[in-house]
Structure formats: structure tokens, C-alpha cells
Design a protein around this motif. Structure first.
Motif, mmCIF file in Angstrom:
data_model
loop_
_atom_site.group_PDB
_atom_site.id
_atom_site.type_symbol
_atom_site.label_atom_id
_atom_site.label_comp_id
_atom_site.label_asym_id
_atom_site.label_seq_id
_atom_site.Cartn_x
_atom_site.Cartn_y
_atom_site.Cartn_z
ATOM 1 N N GLU A 105 1.223 -1.246 0.640
ATOM 2 C CA GLU A 105 0.634 0.200 -0.359
ATOM 3 C C GLU A 105 0.577 1.394 0.028
ATOM 4 N N GLU A 106 1.881 1.203 0.805
ATOM 5 C CA GLU A 106 2.483 2.534 0.855
ATOM 6 C C GLU A 106 3.020 2.633 -0.400
ATOM 7 N N GLU A 107 3.855 1.909 -1.539
ATOM 8 C CA GLU A 107 4.673 2.156 -2.411
ATOM 9 C C GLU A 107 3.050 3.012 -3.608
ATOM 10 N N VAL A 108 2.436 2.285 -3.386
ATOM 11 C CA VAL A 108 0.864 2.532 -4.283
ATOM 12 C C VAL A 108 0.527 4.117 -3.703
ATOM 13 N N ASP A 109 0.235 4.308 -2.539
ATOM 14 C CA ASP A 109 -0.137 5.620 -1.849
ATOM 15 C C ASP A 109 0.696 6.214 -2.483
ATOM 16 N N LEU A 145 -8.693 12.710 -19.572
ATOM 17 C CA LEU A 145 -7.756 11.786 -20.032
ATOM 18 C C LEU A 145 -8.913 10.462 -19.706
ATOM 19 N N GLN A 146 -9.697 10.860 -20.111
ATOM 20 C CA GLN A 146 -10.473 9.960 -20.115
ATOM 21 C C GLN A 146 -10.207 8.034 -19.645
ATOM 22 N N VAL A 147 -10.143 8.344 -18.244
ATOM 23 C CA VAL A 147 -9.418 6.727 -17.543
ATOM 24 C C VAL A 147 -11.291 6.541 -16.950
ATOM 25 N N PRO A 148 -11.403 5.575 -17.247
ATOM 26 C CA PRO A 148 -12.950 5.240 -16.361
ATOM 27 C C PRO A 148 -12.778 4.698 -15.944
ATOM 28 N N VAL A 149 -12.201 5.203 -14.188
ATOM 29 C CA VAL A 149 -12.119 4.909 -12.730
ATOM 30 C C VAL A 149 -13.209 5.772 -11.854
ATOM 31 N N ASP A 150 -13.778 5.330 -11.942
ATOM 32 C CA ASP A 150 -14.450 5.638 -10.716
ATOM 33 C C ASP A 150 -14.578 6.027 -8.699
ATOM 34 N N SER A 151 -13.654 5.515 -8.709
ATOM 35 C CA SER A 151 -12.225 5.629 -6.915
ATOM 36 C C SER A 151 -11.759 5.728 -7.245
ATOM 37 N N ILE A 152 -10.773 5.782 -5.738
ATOM 38 C CA ILE A 152 -9.387 6.541 -5.402
ATOM 39 C C ILE A 152 -9.661 4.378 -5.554
ATOM 40 N N ASP A 153 -9.811 3.276 -4.532
ATOM 41 C CA ASP A 153 -9.860 1.685 -4.970
ATOM 42 C C ASP A 153 -9.097 1.508 -5.831
ATOM 43 N N GLU A 154 -10.516 1.631 -6.681
ATOM 44 C CA GLU A 154 -10.459 1.256 -8.223
ATOM 45 C C GLU A 154 -8.922 1.920 -8.847
ATOM 46 N N LEU A 155 -8.217 3.230 -8.969
ATOM 47 C CA LEU A 155 -7.265 3.654 -9.350
ATOM 48 C C LEU A 155 -6.323 2.988 -8.669
ATOM 49 N N LYS A 156 -6.224 2.568 -7.527
ATOM 50 C CA LYS A 156 -4.958 1.997 -7.419
ATOM 51 C C LYS A 156 -4.718 0.429 -7.688
ATOM 52 N N GLU A 157 -5.728 -0.065 -7.809
ATOM 53 C CA GLU A 157 -5.463 -1.236 -8.193
ATOM 54 C C GLU A 157 -6.052 -1.548 -9.390
ATOM 55 N N PHE A 170 -4.918 0.572 -11.860
ATOM 56 C CA PHE A 170 -4.448 1.601 -12.384
ATOM 57 C C PHE A 170 -2.878 1.881 -12.118
ATOM 58 N N LEU A 171 -2.768 2.225 -10.766
ATOM 59 C CA LEU A 171 -1.626 2.720 -10.512
ATOM 60 C C LEU A 171 -0.976 1.460 -9.679
ATOM 61 N N LEU A 172 -0.922 0.935 -9.278
ATOM 62 C CA LEU A 172 -0.222 -0.549 -9.101
ATOM 63 C C LEU A 172 0.262 -1.361 -9.600
ATOM 64 N N PRO A 173 0.167 -1.670 -11.278
ATOM 65 C CA PRO A 173 0.805 -2.010 -12.586
ATOM 66 C C PRO A 173 2.041 -0.984 -12.674
ATOM 67 N N GLN A 174 1.794 0.405 -12.737
ATOM 68 C CA GLN A 174 2.166 1.289 -13.040
ATOM 69 C C GLN A 174 3.917 1.119 -11.995
ATOM 70 N N VAL A 175 3.417 0.802 -10.730
ATOM 71 C CA VAL A 175 4.518 0.865 -9.998
ATOM 72 C C VAL A 175 5.287 -0.228 -10.134
ATOM 73 N N VAL A 176 4.942 -1.634 -10.735
ATOM 74 C CA VAL A 176 5.512 -2.569 -10.920
ATOM 75 C C VAL A 176 6.640 -2.428 -12.309
ATOM 76 N N ILE A 177 5.653 -1.691 -13.354
ATOM 77 C CA ILE A 177 6.889 -1.754 -14.706
ATOM 78 C C ILE A 177 7.818 -0.724 -13.997
ATOM 79 N N GLU A 178 7.523 0.245 -13.339
ATOM 80 C CA GLU A 178 8.394 1.653 -12.731
ATOM 81 C C GLU A 178 9.560 0.772 -12.111
ATOM 82 N N GLU A 179 9.403 -0.164 -10.944
ATOM 83 C CA GLU A 179 10.378 -0.990 -10.422
ATOM 84 C C GLU A 179 11.057 -1.312 -11.534
#
Length: 306
Positions: free
Chosen positions: A81-85, A111-123, A125-134
Motif C-alpha cells: 500500500e505504501e508504494e501505491v499511495d 484523460l478519459q480514464v474510466p475509474v470511479d473510485s480511488i480504490d479502483e484507481l490504485k488497484e 491503474f497505479l499498482l501495474p504502473q509501480v510494477v513496471i517502474e520498479e
């Protein structure tokens, strides 16, 4: 690197809306059931799903495979959670969002990104991004010598200033503003009363920091800013937007001041591209296509477009 991160995130989440189409239907529905009637012409669920499959099938198929692989990698890398936050906070800052609600609105509208909640955004949207960055930076090793050499070779280009400004329509008004400042009017009050740059008014006219080379500012504006000392206020400066009164708030030019920026640039230069990371992950994964109909759908990451 931040612009790349936003573009990457949009690409990763491009299939969310299509995935939702799959999840919302009733699995027990008769595929031939009529779902709409247009002036006597029937449209069946089978026609609808076949159209979706023909139009988006290969893209969604590959996106779902990549998503599965990235989630597995998140577990292997022990990304929590810390990295995604931290990534979420970085996105808020990058997009200038004051809170989560504004961030979601900006992602949906701009950006036309179809997310309705921060939890959905993190799960999704951002989690895959953190993986690729690392993974993209896992083999990058920037030494002190590397950074010092880069500074010596690019000192002038690296120098950056942070400025605030007041934008008005004509030179006469600019001279009036300058006179008010000389008569002890505060810069913040002048911004509030005169500036037509509505984006920077809430920040007291601050437009942030930018480097001497490679910036996206108006050339006249940038040239004038780099001629000023910290705390110095310019005479009226003409640009394509009007006339500016500029004050330099900070100037970064020493190695110590620029070390973080140098390390970021070198890391970006030596990092793997996201497509390369995804390609390596897919090559290493045990992907078995169980239905021959889908054998030709598996694509290289760079070929998947949403």
C-alpha cells in the motif's frame, strides 16, 4: 519522467471499460435474446457480444494477460500500500488536484480514464504502473561519478529557476502594476488584483521551476527569468500571451541543488522502456492458450493499442 508515467498509466487502464462490459452481463442469458429493437430491426445479445469481440477482442485479450502477469509480479516484488499511495500522491501533485474527488474528475474528463473510485484507481491503474517502474529501473546503477560527470557536461542546461508572475493584456497595465509594486504593494496582492493567468493565481502567480534549456515556456519569458537574480522583479516582458511582471523565487545551479534532478535524468536514460519490460515478462510467463481460436491473438506488448 512524469509525463511518461501518466501516458503509461492511461495505456494500462485502457481496457478497464471493456472489461466492465464483460463483467456486467448475466452469464445465463440466451445469446440470441433480443436486447434492443430499432424501428422493427432486432439486435440480439449475440450480435452485440460478437461486435465487441471483433472490435476489441485481441486488445482486451492481451491486456487481461498482461494485467494478470503484472499482479503476479506485484506479489513477487512485495509491492504494498505504501508504494501505491506514494504513486497516488505523485499523480495528485502532477495533475494539480487538491483532493481525490478532483483527481478522479480530471482523469475522467481530461484523460478519459474510466475509474470511479480511488480504490479502483490504485488497484487497476497505479499498482501495474509501480510494477513496471520498479522493473524498468531494477538494473540501473547510477554512481556519484556518473552524476558529477553529467553535471560538468550539462551545467548550463540543468540550471533552473522557480518564478512567479503577473500576466496582463498590455504594456500600459504592466507599467501600472510595476508602479504599484514599487509603491509597496505585495506581489501576492498584485497577482490577485491584476493577473489574468487564472491557473497560477491560486498559487500567488507561481508557475514552478523550469530549466534553462528544454523547457516549454515562452522564449522571451524564459530569457528574462534567467537574467534575474533571486528576489529581483523584471520590467514588463512581452510574450504571446501578453505582458508579464516576473520575480525569481529560487535559482538552482550548484551540483548539490541539482543532484536529485541529475539522478532522475540518468535513471530515465538508462531505464528499460515499458514495452520492453512487458515483453520480457510475457516471454518469461507460462502462457498456454487453451482454445485454438485465440492462438493468433497473443501479441507483443508494443503491438497492443487501445
Amino acid at each position: 519522467m512524469k509525463k511518461t508515467k501518466i501516458a503509461l498509466a492511461v495505456c494500462i487502464t485502457g481496457a478497464i471499460a471493456l472489461t466492465a462490459c464483460n463483467d456486467d452481463g448475466d452469464a445465463d442469458n440466451d445469446s440470441g435474446e433480443e436486447i434492443a429493437n430499432i424501428d422493427g430491426t432486432s439486435m440480439t445479445e449475440e450480435e452485440f457480444t460478437n461486435e465487441l469481440k471483433n472490435e476489441f477482442g485481441p486488445q482486451l485479450f492481451n491486456q487481461m494477460i498482461q494485467d494478470t502477469i503484472l499482479r503476479e509480479q506485484a506479489e513477487e516484488l512485495d509491492i504494498g500500500e505504501e508504494e501505491v499511495d506514494a504513486e497516488l500522491e505523485d499523480m495528485r501533485e502532477q495533475m494539480g488536484a487538491e483532493d481525490d474527488e478532483q483527481l478522479l474528475d480530471m482523469l475522467q474528463m481530461q484523460l478519459q480514464v474510466p475509474v470511479d473510485s480511488i480504490d479502483e484507481l490504485k488497484e487497476d491503474f497505479l499498482l501495474p504502473q509501480v510494477v513496471i517502474e520498479e522493473l524498468s529501473t531494477a538494473e540501473v546503477d547510477i554512481t556519484e561519478e556518473d552524476k558529477e560527470e553529467y553535471y560538468d557536461e550539462n551545467e548550463e542546461e540543468l540550471t533552473e529557476v522557480e518564478v512567479r508572475h503577473i500576466l496582463v493584456e498590455d504594456e500600459e497595465t504592466a507599467e501600472e502594476v510595476l508602479s504599484e509594486l514599487e509603491d509597496e504593494m505585495s506581489f501576492e496582492d498584485a497577482v490577485e488584483e491584476y493577473s489574468e493567468d487564472t491557473a497560477s493565481v491560486p498559487e500567488g502567480g507561481n508557475v514552478g521551476a523550469f530549466p534553462q534549456e528544454g523547457h516549454q515556456m515562452d522564449e522571451n519569458f524564459a530569457d528574462a527569468a534567467f537574467e534575474l537574480d533571486v528576489g529581483e522583479v523584471s520590467n514588463p516582458v512581452e510574450s504571446q500571451m501578453g505582458y508579464h511582471i516576473i520575480e525569481v523565487l529560487e535559482r538552482n545551479e550548484t551540483y548539490e541543488e541539482l543532484e536529485e534532478e541529475i539522478e532522475s535524468r540518468l535513471t530515465q536514460e538508462h531505464s528499460k522502456m515499458p514495452e520492453e519490460v512487458l515483453q520480457e515478462l510475457m516471454e518469461a510467463a507460462d502462457i498456454e492458450i487453451m482454445d485454438s481460436e485465440y492462438e493468433d491473438w497473443l501479441q507483443e506488448p508494443g503491438a497492443v493499442t487501445m
